[in-house]
Design an enzyme around this catalytic site. Structure first.
Site, PDB file in Angstrom:
ATOM      1  CG  HIS A 432      -1.808   1.166   1.343  1.00  0.00           C
ATOM      2  ND1 HIS A 432      -1.472   2.303   2.043  1.00  0.00           N
ATOM      3  CD2 HIS A 432      -3.011   1.403   0.793  1.00  0.00           C
ATOM      4  CE1 HIS A 432      -2.460   3.183   1.935  1.00  0.00           C
ATOM      5  NE2 HIS A 432      -3.414   2.660   1.188  1.00  0.00           N
ATOM      6  CB  CYS A 744      -2.809  -4.134 -14.277  1.00  0.00           C
ATOM      7  SG  CYS A 744      -3.600  -5.540 -13.510  1.00  0.00           S
TER       8      CYS A 744
HETATM    9  C1  PEP Z   1      -1.213  -7.618  -8.851  1.00  0.00           C
HETATM   10  O1  PEP Z   1      -1.414  -8.555  -8.082  1.00  0.00           O
HETATM   11  O2  PEP Z   1      -0.235  -7.553  -9.598  1.00  0.00           O
HETATM   12  C2  PEP Z   1      -2.163  -6.511  -8.874  1.00  0.00           C
HETATM   13  C3  PEP Z   1      -2.063  -5.561  -9.779  1.00  0.00           C
HETATM   14  O3  PEP Z   1      -3.122  -6.478  -7.890  1.00  0.00           O
HETATM   15  P1  PEP Z   1      -2.860  -5.932  -6.414  1.00  0.00           P
HETATM   16  O4  PEP Z   1      -1.500  -5.327  -6.391  1.00  0.00           O
HETATM   17  O5  PEP Z   1      -3.932  -4.959  -6.122  1.00  0.00           O
HETATM   18  O6  PEP Z   1      -2.974  -7.200  -5.643  1.00  0.00           O
END
Ligand code: PEP
Ligand code: MG
Length: 792
Positions: A432, A744
């Site tokens: 975070h 992503c």
């Molecule tokens: C990931 O797991 O790469 C992702 C983009 O989701 P998060 O970071 O929100 O788990």
């Protein structure tokens, strides 16, 4: 003299016309065509307050206890009112207006940009400067007020706080204001005086019709011209189909989008002669500053104008940067982070700052390293340590402090925004703290292990968000915290982006970052996380719905998503349903009943929770459905942490129930577990339109390395062959099945991953805001190489 014309000043006049004015003057002095303008000098501000005899009242009003935020707020309001309400002396008024009028004609008032130009360099520490206030498309009716608003920006809470805290007299700070004509570009673009990644002597020019904004908004792809500085010839010309252009409405000053007539659509924007002229101007700037430059230009009535010039900071050894934390986050460093302003008007002032910062980044030393961790968000800042162990201590974090905590939580975002820098004990590059600080543009060092124990509350430290170090003492060279402006100053200015077949998108986690994100020129949002919107309500979704009703919960989501969907429209925005682990829900009101899981990362999160407990999930989908009904046909739905076809069938049923027809509306899943990668054919059979690699999770689950565990951060390697094999195979299967693929996760911002994915044929790449521009260029470089390889 109340005003000085830009051509009358140069780099030595910072004390009179401020940094911005001086550097624009410098460009003009170097023989470069800069749009005309003048500076309301620092002396004018000084005599304004003295002659009107508001100086004592002003300085008295801002002499407050810097730790009292109510008093600070009041001080700002009083100072603002004093300055705005006091009339201009007649002579100054006349001088400003006469100078302004001379830039236009009687029936054609000039549109100007009005921006504050701080004389901070005069001071022992430039963090005493005012905010970088800027107003665009100003005409006579508003001009004088805007000048005063720039003056008042000397007395923002943040500026007052700093001067008070360091005992620096408010009386000794001055401010100048630049008033510069805006250019109604007929053609505009950027040019790189050397190759943006290799540094080769090759000029790249990108050009589109009208204002550069057409490209920023993603509605048009520019022509691309490459000029070889050795053979002195135009090496390649790629003409794009330019369907629309942005022009300024002559009455309102608003930018409007028009269709380009047929005959200009696929016509070349620039002639060889214009390219040569641009190249030669670019070379002049480069030799003036002694480093390759990234220049924004515009052409109006056959005149070329230089709107801004900055060093190209993408010519770097990525390997060095990656060595910091093994995560390559800092690659983009400061390419676009400190030039306040806008896409279509001169600032010309970013260049020097960028150079200084690049140098500093290379050899920032200063005091002893107190703690170190991962450089999660680039930049060097100094500030006072504020250790926060409980949410109710958050108001102790003042503007410009360094927030030090075990791990940041969504409720901390307001304090994170105030902070100059962030240090955490825990967390990796995808935590975070790392994600939010990058989006806010706040330098951060995460995963220090012992920051909250070693650092002393109130002590001054300098954090280096590239190297991942926290040093004792204030670094004279450090980026003045006060100048840091999360949205404005850090807004990347990319008026023209390279044209690529692979789309380059951006990740967004907080709606407040939407504007910065959209200004990158990204082709859309590849991941809009809603966790922050939900967790910042302070209550679990269930509790929120119980207390306020389902509709209110939907409204909260709609507000947040809409802020992003609006900024990007019509570019697509992939909104993901919630994926918060139980330990984060447990922190919220109503979270007492959350299960205590030994490892929440492997626990009840993502669609497994949504399918088991569909009440809040249904409301999320209902909110998406309402947005689509409202006309946001750019909103796409994405589901996190699916494993198999049963998961996908489950969410599809819910989509239908929410009135979102999965056959008609674009939706897809994240590939975050080895299971989903291995079973991608089944997921394709279940009807997904796209699969997006969440490499943060895919890496942790493939390598069994907890992504938030600083102890094993050095083993968290998204480029591990096992991860790449899963990704490569999945892309191949998806290509055969006609399913779009994307990334992503954080690794989408790494050049090595970008190269791999483009080679594999991924459909799009979604990067962090600060990395979008580098990724655009990296994609282009790889695509061009692949094209060349195929014809050789
Ligand atoms: C990931 O797991 O790469 C992702 C983009 O989701 P998060 O970071 O929100 O788990
Ligand atoms: Mg994930």
């Amino acid at each position: 003299m109340g005003v000085l014309w830009l051509e009358e000043v140069d780099a030595g006049d910072v004390g009179i016309v401020g940094g911005k004015g001086a550097s624009l003057g410098e460009l003009i002095g170097a023989g470069l065509p800069v749009p005309p303008g003048f500076v309301v000098t620092a002396e004018t501000y000084r005599s304004f307050i003295e002659e009107a005899e508001i100086d004592e009242a002003l300085f008295g009003a801002v002499d407050v206890d810097p730790e009292d935020s109510g008093a600070l707020r009041e001080a700002e309001a009083t100072a603002h009112e004093l300055i705005i309400e006091t009339p201009f002396p007649e002579s100054v008024r006349e001088e400003i207006l006469t100078s302004y009028r001379s830039m236009g004609t009687e029936d054609d008032e000039a549109f100007v940009a009005v921006r504050s130009s701080a004389t901070a360099e005069d001071l022992p520490d430039s963090s005493f400067a005012g905010q970088q206030e800027t107003f665009l498309n100003v005409r006579e009716a508003d001009l004088l007020r805007r000048v005063k608003e720039c003056w008042a920006s000397l007395f923002t809470q943040r500026a007052i706080y700093y001067r008070q805290q360091r005992g620096f007299p408010h009386e000794e700070v001055d401010i100048a204001v630049v008033v510069q004509r805006m250019v109604d570009a007929e053609k505009s673009g950027v040019l790189f005086t050397s190759h943006p990644s290799t540094g080769d002597p090759q000029v790249t020019v990108e050009a589109a019709w009208g204002l550069g904004e057409a490209v920023v908004s993603g509605t048009v792809s520019p022509d691309n011209y490459v000029y070889d500085r050795e053979s002195r010839s135009v090496e390649s010309v790629t003409v794009a189909e330019k369907k629309v252009e942005m022009v300024k409405d002559p009455d309102t000053g608003e930018t409007v989008q028009l269709d380009v007539e047929d005959d200009r659509r696929s016509a070349r924007v620039l002639s060889d002669a214009e390219i040569e002229e641009l190249v030669s101007l670019g070379e002049t700037v480069e030799s003036h500053y002694g480093t390759p430059q990234d220049v924004e230009w515009a052409i109006f009535e056959e005149e070329i104008y230089m709107l801004q010039s900055r060093p190209i900071t993408t010519i770097r050894e990525d390997a060095d940067a990656a060595a910091t934390g093994g995560n390559g986050g800092p690659v983009a460093v400061d390419a676009d982070t400190d030039t306040p302003g806008n896409g279509d008007q001169a600032t010309g002032d970013g260049g020097e700052t960028d150079t200084e910062r690049t140098n500093r980044t290379g050899d920032a030393d200063g005091g002893d390293v107190l703690v170190d961790g991962l450089g999660a968000s680039p930049g060097i800042v100094s500030g006072a340590v504020r250790i926060v162990d409980k949410l109710d201590h958050l108001d102790q974090v003042g503007e410009g402090d360094v927030l030090v905590t075990e791990m940041t939580m969504p409720d901390m975002v307001p304090a994170m925004k105030r902070a100059a820098g962030i240090v955490t004990d825990e967390g990796g590059m995808t935590s975070h703290a790392a994600i939010i600080s990058r989006e806010l543009g706040v330098p951060a060092v995460v995963g220090t292990g012992n920051g909250t124990r070693v650092l002393r509350d109130g002590g001054r430290v300098t954090i280096d968000g590239d190297k991942g170090t926290v040093r004792a003492g204030a670094d004279e060279e450090a980026e003045p915290a006060e100048e840091f402006e999360p949205v404005e100053a850090a807004r990347p200015e990319t008026p023209v982006k390279p044209m690529t077949a692979t789309e380059v998108k951006v990740n967004v986690s907080i709606p407040e970052a939407a504007e910065r994100a959209a200004a990158t020129g990204a082709d859309g949002v590849g991941l809009l996380r809603i966790e922050h919107m939900v967790l910042s309500l302070g209550k679990t979704p269930e509790r929120y719905i119980a207390d306020h009703g389902a509709r209110a919960y939907q409204d909260e989501l709609i507000d947040g998503i809409r802020a992003v969907a609006d900024e990007f429209y019509p570019r697509p925005v992939r909104v993901r349903t919630i994926d918060a682990p139980t330990d984060e829900f447990r922190e919220l009101e109503g979270g007492e009943g959350e299960p205590v899981e030994p490892n929440p990362m492997l626990g009840w999160r993502g669609v497994r929770r949504s399918l088991d407990k569909p009440e809040p999930f249904k409301q999320e989908l209902a909110a998406f459905g309402r947005l689509i009904e409202m006309g946001y046909d750019n909103v796409e739905v994405m589901f996190p942490l699916v494993n198999d076809a049963a998961d996908v069938e489950g969410v599809k049923r819910h989509l239908r129930e929410a009135g979102i027809d999965p056959e008609k509306h674009t939706w897809g899943v994240m590939v975050e577990t080895p299971a989903s990668a291995l079973l991608i054919d089944d997921l394709a059979d279940a009807g997904i339109d796209f699969a997006s690699f969440g490499t943060n999770d895919l890496t942790q689950y493939t390598l069994a390395v907890d992504r938030n565990n600083g102890h094993v951060a050095d083993r968290f390697d998204e480029l591990h062959p096992a991860v790449l094999q899963l990704i490569g195979d999945t892309v191949e299967r998806c290509r055969e099945r006609g399913v779009d693929t994307s990334i992503c996760g954080q690794a989408g911002s790494k050049p090595e991953m970008v190269e791999f994915l483009v080679e594999e044929g991924v459909s799009s790449i979604s990067a962090n805001i600060d990395a979008v521009r580098d990724v655009q260029h990296e994609v282009k470089r790889v695509e061009q190489r692949l094209l060349l390889d195929s014809v050789r």
